[in-house]
Design a protein around this motif. Structure first.
Motif, mmCIF file in Angstrom:
data_model
loop_
_atom_site.group_PDB
_atom_site.id
_atom_site.type_symbol
_atom_site.label_atom_id
_atom_site.label_comp_id
_atom_site.label_asym_id
_atom_site.label_seq_id
_atom_site.Cartn_x
_atom_site.Cartn_y
_atom_site.Cartn_z
ATOM 1 N N LEU A 160 0.606 -1.012 -0.157
ATOM 2 C CA LEU A 160 0.000 -0.172 -0.068
ATOM 3 C C LEU A 160 1.257 1.375 0.278
ATOM 4 C CD1 LEU A 160 -1.140 -1.634 2.278
ATOM 5 C CD2 LEU A 160 -3.084 -0.971 2.033
ATOM 6 N N ASP A 161 1.057 1.886 -0.995
ATOM 7 C CA ASP A 161 2.121 3.272 -1.232
ATOM 8 C C ASP A 161 0.847 4.753 -1.124
ATOM 9 O OD1 ASP A 161 3.802 5.064 -1.950
ATOM 10 O OD2 ASP A 161 3.457 4.460 -3.831
ATOM 11 N N GLU A 162 0.851 5.213 -0.137
ATOM 12 C CA GLU A 162 0.044 6.522 0.764
ATOM 13 C C GLU A 162 -1.554 5.734 0.482
ATOM 14 O OE1 GLU A 162 1.882 9.311 2.216
ATOM 15 O OE2 GLU A 162 3.652 9.677 1.400
ATOM 16 N N PRO A 163 -2.044 5.175 0.608
ATOM 17 C CA PRO A 163 -3.285 4.998 0.094
ATOM 18 C C PRO A 163 -4.692 5.991 0.863
ATOM 19 C CG PRO A 163 -2.516 3.173 2.049
ATOM 20 C CD PRO A 163 -1.681 4.068 1.498
ATOM 21 N N LEU A 164 -4.431 6.705 1.400
ATOM 22 C CA LEU A 164 -5.833 7.323 2.375
ATOM 23 C C LEU A 164 -4.587 8.635 2.024
ATOM 24 C CD1 LEU A 164 -5.453 5.499 5.696
ATOM 25 C CD2 LEU A 164 -6.961 5.438 3.512
ATOM 26 N N THR A 165 -3.153 9.017 1.879
ATOM 27 C CA THR A 165 -3.361 10.401 1.502
ATOM 28 C C THR A 165 -4.616 11.490 0.845
ATOM 29 O OG1 THR A 165 -0.673 9.777 1.222
ATOM 30 C CG2 THR A 165 -1.703 12.176 0.851
ATOM 31 N N ALA A 166 -5.013 11.139 -0.176
ATOM 32 C CA ALA A 166 -5.938 12.162 -1.006
ATOM 33 C C ALA A 166 -7.261 11.959 -0.396
ATOM 34 C CB ALA A 166 -6.218 11.574 -2.268
ATOM 35 N N LEU A 167 -8.153 11.672 1.069
ATOM 36 C CA LEU A 167 -9.013 11.560 1.432
ATOM 37 C C LEU A 167 -8.699 12.640 2.991
ATOM 38 C CD1 LEU A 167 -9.094 7.520 1.698
ATOM 39 C CD2 LEU A 167 -10.291 9.586 0.213
ATOM 40 N N ASP A 168 -9.722 13.286 2.416
ATOM 41 C CA ASP A 168 -10.092 14.118 3.877
ATOM 42 C C ASP A 168 -9.688 13.755 5.181
ATOM 43 O OD1 ASP A 168 -12.492 13.756 5.376
ATOM 44 O OD2 ASP A 168 -13.606 13.908 3.196
ATOM 45 N N ALA A 169 -9.663 14.048 6.150
ATOM 46 C CA ALA A 169 -8.918 13.552 7.972
ATOM 47 C C ALA A 169 -10.288 12.787 8.448
ATOM 48 C CB ALA A 169 -8.988 15.009 8.169
ATOM 49 N N LYS A 170 -11.522 12.848 8.143
ATOM 50 C CA LYS A 170 -12.424 12.465 8.852
ATOM 51 C C LYS A 170 -12.115 10.755 8.601
ATOM 52 C CE LYS A 170 -17.051 12.446 11.139
ATOM 53 N NZ LYS A 170 -18.001 12.845 10.741
ATOM 54 N N LEU A 171 -12.218 10.900 7.054
ATOM 55 C CA LEU A 171 -12.197 10.035 6.502
ATOM 56 C C LEU A 171 -11.123 8.929 6.171
ATOM 57 C CD1 LEU A 171 -14.459 7.919 3.882
ATOM 58 C CD2 LEU A 171 -13.362 9.511 2.089
ATOM 59 N N ARG A 172 -10.051 9.702 6.469
ATOM 60 C CA ARG A 172 -8.475 8.867 6.334
ATOM 61 C C ARG A 172 -9.231 8.436 7.688
ATOM 62 N NH1 ARG A 172 -5.795 14.510 4.570
ATOM 63 N NH2 ARG A 172 -5.647 14.363 7.251
ATOM 64 N N ASP A 173 -9.614 8.401 8.568
ATOM 65 C CA ASP A 173 -9.454 7.731 10.442
ATOM 66 C C ASP A 173 -10.416 6.574 10.475
ATOM 67 O OD1 ASP A 173 -8.322 9.586 11.546
ATOM 68 O OD2 ASP A 173 -9.687 11.148 12.375
ATOM 69 N N VAL A 174 -11.714 7.104 9.091
ATOM 70 C CA VAL A 174 -12.808 6.267 9.282
ATOM 71 C C VAL A 174 -11.346 4.896 8.551
ATOM 72 C CG1 VAL A 174 -14.977 5.091 7.812
ATOM 73 C CG2 VAL A 174 -14.204 7.243 9.731
ATOM 74 N N LEU A 175 -11.193 4.363 7.464
ATOM 75 C CA LEU A 175 -10.363 4.085 6.543
ATOM 76 C C LEU A 175 -9.341 3.467 7.151
ATOM 77 C CD1 LEU A 175 -10.511 4.983 2.589
ATOM 78 C CD2 LEU A 175 -11.808 2.975 3.710
ATOM 79 N N ARG A 176 -8.558 3.909 8.199
ATOM 80 C CA ARG A 176 -7.343 4.068 8.446
ATOM 81 C C ARG A 176 -8.071 2.492 9.587
ATOM 82 N NH1 ARG A 176 -5.613 8.372 12.328
ATOM 83 N NH2 ARG A 176 -4.770 9.116 10.260
ATOM 84 N N ILE A 177 -9.192 2.786 10.330
ATOM 85 C CA ILE A 177 -9.729 1.737 11.364
ATOM 86 C C ILE A 177 -10.266 0.434 10.212
ATOM 87 C CG2 ILE A 177 -11.486 1.022 12.241
ATOM 88 C CD1 ILE A 177 -11.464 3.975 13.174
ATOM 89 N N GLU A 178 -10.680 0.361 9.037
ATOM 90 C CA GLU A 178 -11.013 -0.223 7.933
ATOM 91 C C GLU A 178 -9.936 -1.479 7.799
ATOM 92 O OE1 GLU A 178 -14.390 1.016 5.373
ATOM 93 O OE2 GLU A 178 -14.758 1.520 6.555
ATOM 94 N N ILE A 179 -8.940 -0.483 7.752
ATOM 95 C CA ILE A 179 -7.852 -1.448 6.842
ATOM 96 C C ILE A 179 -7.057 -1.704 7.845
ATOM 97 C CG2 ILE A 179 -5.103 -0.952 6.217
ATOM 98 C CD1 ILE A 179 -6.445 1.226 4.547
ATOM 99 N N ASP A 180 -6.707 -1.486 8.936
ATOM 100 C CA ASP A 180 -6.743 -2.658 10.249
ATOM 101 C C ASP A 180 -7.652 -3.673 10.254
ATOM 102 O OD1 ASP A 180 -4.876 -2.624 12.678
ATOM 103 O OD2 ASP A 180 -6.786 -2.221 13.604
ATOM 104 N N ALA A 181 -8.410 -3.351 10.418
ATOM 105 C CA ALA A 181 -9.146 -4.887 11.332
ATOM 106 C C ALA A 181 -9.489 -5.645 9.358
ATOM 107 C CB ALA A 181 -11.036 -3.851 11.257
ATOM 108 N N LEU A 182 -9.166 -5.176 8.687
ATOM 109 C CA LEU A 182 -9.201 -5.910 7.520
ATOM 110 C C LEU A 182 -7.790 -6.874 7.558
ATOM 111 C CD1 LEU A 182 -9.998 -6.858 4.615
ATOM 112 C CD2 LEU A 182 -8.662 -5.246 3.654
ATOM 113 N N LEU A 183 -6.379 -6.786 7.683
ATOM 114 C CA LEU A 183 -5.182 -6.646 8.000
ATOM 115 C C LEU A 183 -4.970 -7.291 8.627
ATOM 116 C CD1 LEU A 183 -2.563 -3.739 6.855
ATOM 117 C CD2 LEU A 183 -3.747 -5.669 5.792
ATOM 118 N N ARG A 184 -5.845 -7.927 9.938
ATOM 119 C CA ARG A 184 -5.718 -8.249 11.221
ATOM 120 C C ARG A 184 -6.648 -9.990 10.959
ATOM 121 N NH1 ARG A 184 -1.029 -6.383 12.754
ATOM 122 N NH2 ARG A 184 -1.080 -4.044 13.271
#
Length: 344
Positions: A160-184
């Motif tokens: 994953l190469d800077e996958p959340l950089t283009a998103l707004d701050a709130k959406l970055r937080d949401v997707l960060r949680i989703e990606i973490d759960a997915l990888l686990r």
């Protein structure tokens, strides 16, 4: 099945003579999420591209997946999934078509492809977008589709190469949680590149901090934050305050008072500490005194810029609900165990 990745003496010099990264030796454990963190131009994306097979290391460098040397193996035969900052989706295809693309390249049967597309749509919670065109999607939806497409062929490694950089701050937080759960959940070996410290801290089992093409430190997020091995790491990861003073008689004497000193250094000293290791106390209970230069209310906390303690401003964070005003005196206790002295 998770795969271990080993980089052996991997350096990269481009045709124009630019040295993107010096020799790097690194072992990534099976099922580990490792995050490469650093400023622009530090070599983190080049490292990712070496693992992917999009770049080749200088002579003598090797990339291994488990015990297999894949240095000369092209990307299409490494079985890696990639997610980019720019999404890299096919605009002429629907969401389902994008997810199906890698499966068609691998010549899976129609039934197997359809079942896998359904599985990915459900996993990423985008079933209702199946027939949408890419240009009808929001940024967050596009990134979910990009993740689904990368995972559909069941890669051995997810990059994953800077996958959340283009998103707004709130959406970055949401997707960060989703990606973490997915990888686990998938327990897949993942390599994540970012310049965002919060992403690195949240997602990485270990963080590789890079600077000018070299590794500055490798460690768990807690270790990198609390026990940085260099001035660069201390100042790049999080916020770091500087205290200049004189160490003598078990104290560090600074402009605003005296702090217990447990270091071995004596004489003029520059000590570092994190903002949260200073506590605002009542007058008479503090070690040092300063005055508020400005304050920033951040909702769950207030960030103060405090002058007069040392020769530079300090950043102090507090959950105190007082309305701090410029010029107001503040009395601080600084945790003596938090003071660090590091070489540049």
């Amino acid at each position: 099945m998770s795969v271990a990745i080993t980089l052996v003496a991997c350096a990269k010099t481009f045709a124009d003579g630019t040295q993107a990264m010096g020799p790097l030796d690194l072992e990534i454990r099976p099922g580990e999420t490792i995050v490469f963190l650093g400023p622009s131009g530090c070599g983190k994306t080049t490292t990712l591209r070496l693992i992917a097979g999009l770049e080749s290391p200088n002579s003598g460098g090797r990339v291994l997946f488990d015990d297999a040397d894949v240095t000369a193996v092209p990307i299409e035969r490494r079985n890696v999934g990639m997610v980019f900052q720019s999404y890299a989706l096919f605009p002429n295809m629907t969401v389902a078509g994008n997810i199906d693309y890698g499966l068609r390249v691998r010549r899976l049967s129609s039934a197997a492809r359809a079942a896998r597309v359904d599985e990915m749509l459900a996993m990423m919670k985008i079933g209702e977008l199946r027939h949408r065109r890419v240009d009808q999607l929001s940024g967050g939806q596009k990134q979910r589709v990009a993740l689904a497409r990368a995972l559909a062929p069941q890669p051995r490694v997810l990059l994953l190469d800077e996958p959340l950089t283009a998103l707004d701050a709130k959406l970055r937080d949401v997707l960060r949680i989703e990606i973490d759960a997915l990888l686990r959940r998938l327990r897949m070996t993942a390599v994540y590149v970012t310049h965002d410290q919060a992403e690195a801290m949240a997602l990485g089992d270990r963080i590789v901090v890079m600077s000018q093409g070299k590794v500055a430190q490798v460690g768990r997020p807690r270790d990198v934050y609390f026990t940085p091995q260099s001035r660069f790491v201390a100042e790049f990861v999080g916020t770091m305050n500087r205290l200049r003073g004189v160490a003598r008689d078990g104290h560090l004497e600074v402009m605003g008072g005296r702090i217990p000193w447990r270091g071995r250094e004596a004489g003029e000293v520059e000590a570092l500490f994190r903002p949260e290791r200073a506590t605002i106390v009542e007058p008479g209970a503090g070690q040092v005194k300063g005055r508020v230069a400005t304050s920033f209310f951040l909702g769950d906390r207030t960030r103060l810029v405090v002058d007069g303690v040392s020769d530079g401003s300090l950043i102090v964070e507090t959950t105190d609900r007082r309305d701090f005003q410029p010029g107001q005196d503040v009395h601080l206790v600084i945790d003596a165990d938090a003071l660090l002295t590091l070489d540049r």
